[in-house]
Motif scaffolding. Sequence first.
Motif, mmCIF file in Angstrom:
data_model
loop_
_atom_site.group_PDB
_atom_site.id
_atom_site.type_symbol
_atom_site.label_atom_id
_atom_site.label_comp_id
_atom_site.label_asym_id
_atom_site.label_seq_id
_atom_site.Cartn_x
_atom_site.Cartn_y
_atom_site.Cartn_z
ATOM 1 N N ASP A 20 1.035 -1.443 -0.321
ATOM 2 C CA ASP A 20 0.001 0.283 0.388
ATOM 3 C C ASP A 20 0.580 0.868 -0.211
ATOM 4 O OD1 ASP A 20 0.376 -0.027 2.771
ATOM 5 O OD2 ASP A 20 -1.020 -0.104 3.676
ATOM 6 N N MET A 21 0.004 2.229 0.027
ATOM 7 C CA MET A 21 0.705 3.215 0.119
ATOM 8 C C MET A 21 1.728 4.012 1.741
ATOM 9 S SD MET A 21 -0.083 5.803 -3.211
ATOM 10 C CE MET A 21 0.836 6.860 -2.622
ATOM 11 N N ILE A 22 1.594 2.943 2.510
ATOM 12 C CA ILE A 22 2.537 3.245 3.658
ATOM 13 C C ILE A 22 3.325 2.638 3.147
ATOM 14 C CG2 ILE A 22 2.457 2.594 5.868
ATOM 15 C CD1 ILE A 22 -0.859 2.663 6.035
ATOM 16 N N ALA A 23 3.448 1.389 2.349
ATOM 17 C CA ALA A 23 4.644 0.548 2.263
ATOM 18 C C ALA A 23 5.903 1.240 1.506
ATOM 19 C CB ALA A 23 5.041 -1.083 2.130
ATOM 20 N N LEU A 24 4.953 2.139 0.300
ATOM 21 C CA LEU A 24 6.082 3.159 -0.600
ATOM 22 C C LEU A 24 6.628 4.051 0.406
ATOM 23 C CD1 LEU A 24 6.976 3.451 -3.249
ATOM 24 C CD2 LEU A 24 4.302 4.789 -3.648
ATOM 25 N N GLU A 25 6.229 4.674 0.713
ATOM 26 C CA GLU A 25 6.715 5.636 1.835
ATOM 27 C C GLU A 25 7.347 5.450 2.310
ATOM 28 O OE1 GLU A 25 5.560 8.201 5.702
ATOM 29 O OE2 GLU A 25 4.033 7.649 4.843
ATOM 30 N N LYS A 26 7.469 3.817 3.392
ATOM 31 C CA LYS A 26 8.323 4.105 4.258
ATOM 32 C C LYS A 26 9.832 3.040 3.417
ATOM 33 C CE LYS A 26 5.795 2.044 7.737
ATOM 34 N NZ LYS A 26 5.138 0.629 8.167
ATOM 35 N N ALA A 27 9.248 2.875 2.193
ATOM 36 C CA ALA A 27 11.239 1.862 1.257
ATOM 37 C C ALA A 27 11.111 4.206 0.348
ATOM 38 C CB ALA A 27 10.350 1.452 -0.103
ATOM 39 N N VAL A 28 10.525 4.768 0.482
ATOM 40 C CA VAL A 28 11.543 6.011 0.045
ATOM 41 C C VAL A 28 12.274 6.665 0.871
ATOM 42 C CG1 VAL A 28 10.682 8.642 -0.876
ATOM 43 C CG2 VAL A 28 9.022 6.205 -2.043
ATOM 44 N N ARG A 29 11.501 6.492 1.979
ATOM 45 C CA ARG A 29 12.131 7.356 3.328
ATOM 46 C C ARG A 29 13.734 6.470 3.659
ATOM 47 N NH1 ARG A 29 9.292 11.208 5.399
ATOM 48 N NH2 ARG A 29 7.454 10.975 5.770
ATOM 49 N N ALA A 30 13.573 4.537 3.376
ATOM 50 C CA ALA A 30 14.901 4.586 2.865
ATOM 51 C C ALA A 30 16.152 4.188 2.254
ATOM 52 C CB ALA A 30 14.207 2.731 2.949
ATOM 53 N N GLY A 31 15.206 5.410 0.977
ATOM 54 C CA GLY A 31 16.234 5.527 -0.398
ATOM 55 C C GLY A 31 15.778 3.906 -1.051
#
Length: 326
Positions: free
Chosen positions: A223-234
């Motif tokens: 979901d978008m939460i998993a995507l956001e976390k991956a973005v923040r992790a680079g």
Amino acid sequence: MKSEKLLLGFDIGGTKLGIGLGTESGRILGSFRMSNVNTDPDEVLPQLVTESERLAAEAGIALSDIAAFGISAPYPADAARGIMLNPPNNPRWRNVAILDYLRDRLHLPGCFENDANCGALAEWFFGAGRGCTDFLYLTMSTGIGAGIIASGRLVRGGRALSAGEVGHICIQLDGRTCNCGMKGCYEAYCGGRAVANRIREELPEHPDTLILKFAGGDPAAIDMIALEKAVRAGDAYALELWDEMSLRNAQAFGILINAFNPQRLVLGTLAWAVGDLYTDPIRKYLPRFCWKEPMEACEIVPSELRRDIGCYAGIAAALNFLHEQH
């Protein structure tokens, strides 16, 4: 001192259902929430009446003291007659004449609005749209829609009363297929469900993406939460997808700002949940798609009501209903 009008609001969502009792200044006197997953309207509608009576009694008022009620509900719907036609997340709710039902049982005047319109009205009366005569509220979650306030009035459109379906503006000729059946829709690139589906489609090309890790290793849980976390992790794939999503958001925002020249764009869910990570890249790309003058005249801000917007949605619809009578 003149007493405030009392208003009752119903928020019919795909997974949750809520009732709010409040005043015209936005003071909430009571609220009720329940699950709306796999429910039957024949069971739920009587409960709406029972809970409304309970909220009124607990607030020390009679139902007859309430000036009006408002219903916030998803499309597809016959808004003019207050009939929920076939909401995709509520398979048993087919051709439900909810407005007439509540009018008859509550013995109150009432109205029916789609949920994006109600979000706009809630922010206009009680949130980030206060003081504006021209602004747009964008739902930015599973799907994308808008409520439009222009020259101090809610814009509903013509016979279909479907103004604000901005998620289905075409931003890419022969682009990705949208859930609505058309191709290249804004929602097909930036709606939460569409983005999650795209990630699942592209997983074979990016098997090591952190998006899957943050979804617990389950593609169905992406979901978008998993995507956001991956973005923040680079994560490289997540960053690429986020950048494209930001560009597409800016493209759509530019269309809306040039077309409506709003004082504010008020953004729902993702904007306030994610913060600057969501809005900063959009602002970076926006000058590519928008004239300078209307862009500089428009504030882009997150919802003030946030998670509480559902409690205010039907109340705001009721308040607008009363205003439009005069």
